[in-house]
Write a protein that holds these residues in place. Structure first.
Motif, PDB file in Angstrom:
ATOM      1  N   MET A 201      -3.785  -7.729  12.685  1.00 39.28           N
ATOM      2  CA  MET A 201      -3.316  -7.362  11.361  1.00 39.28           C
ATOM      3  C   MET A 201      -3.337  -5.844  11.250  1.00 39.28           C
ATOM      4  O   MET A 201      -4.307  -5.207  11.603  1.00 39.28           O
ATOM      5  N   THR A 202      -2.241  -5.261  10.765  1.00 40.76           N
ATOM      6  CA  THR A 202      -2.169  -3.819  10.596  1.00 40.76           C
ATOM      7  C   THR A 202      -2.413  -3.466   9.142  1.00 40.76           C
ATOM      8  O   THR A 202      -1.970  -4.157   8.232  1.00 40.76           O
ATOM      9  N   ALA A 203      -3.113  -2.382   8.943  1.00 39.99           N
ATOM     10  CA  ALA A 203      -3.413  -1.919   7.591  1.00 39.99           C
ATOM     11  C   ALA A 203      -2.206  -1.164   7.040  1.00 39.99           C
ATOM     12  O   ALA A 203      -1.533  -0.443   7.762  1.00 39.99           O
ATOM     13  N   SER A 204      -1.950  -1.352   5.779  1.00 40.41           N
ATOM     14  CA  SER A 204      -0.866  -0.644   5.118  1.00 40.41           C
ATOM     15  C   SER A 204      -1.329   0.778   4.795  1.00 40.41           C
ATOM     16  O   SER A 204      -2.380   0.973   4.196  1.00 40.41           O
ATOM     17  N   ILE A 205      -0.538   1.744   5.204  1.00 44.43           N
ATOM     18  CA  ILE A 205      -0.867   3.144   4.948  1.00 44.43           C
ATOM     19  C   ILE A 205      -0.036   3.625   3.761  1.00 44.43           C
ATOM     20  O   ILE A 205       1.184   3.509   3.763  1.00 44.43           O
ATOM     21  N   LYS A 206      -0.726   4.143   2.761  1.00 45.53           N
ATOM     22  CA  LYS A 206      -0.059   4.643   1.556  1.00 45.53           C
ATOM     23  C   LYS A 206       0.394   6.076   1.808  1.00 45.53           C
ATOM     24  O   LYS A 206      -0.390   6.902   2.271  1.00 45.53           O
TER      25      LYS A 206
ATOM     26  N   VAL B  10       9.440   2.627  -5.065  1.00 44.71           N
ATOM     27  CA  VAL B  10       7.981   2.667  -4.936  1.00 44.71           C
ATOM     28  C   VAL B  10       7.290   2.344  -6.251  1.00 44.71           C
ATOM     29  O   VAL B  10       6.344   1.548  -6.283  1.00 44.71           O
TER      30      VAL B  10
END
Length: 67
Positions: free
Chosen positions: A1-6, A18
């Protein structure tokens, strides 16, 4: 699972995607001194954290008026 980068900044042209707010509204808020539009060459950018803080404060103010 990849983390969402803001993202730190978002182009004004992408702001509606957005934040769900039309870009003209951001220009109106900037003209009123409520938010700041950052320029990088020909790009107009919004700092995501600034917009989120502004929207949060605006929501709290509207809730205070309603109660």
């Amino acid at each position: 699972m990849t983390a969402s980068i803001k993202p730190l900044y978002v182009r004004l042209a992408q702001a509606q995607e957005v934040f769900g707010i039309h870009r003209v509204t951001f220009y109106r808020w900037a003209a009123a001194g409520q938010i700041r539009i950052h320029k990088k060459g020909a790009m107009s950018l919004l700092k995501v954290s600034e917009v989120e803080a502004f929207l949060e404060n605006r929501t709290e103010a509207l809730q205070d008026v309603a109660s």
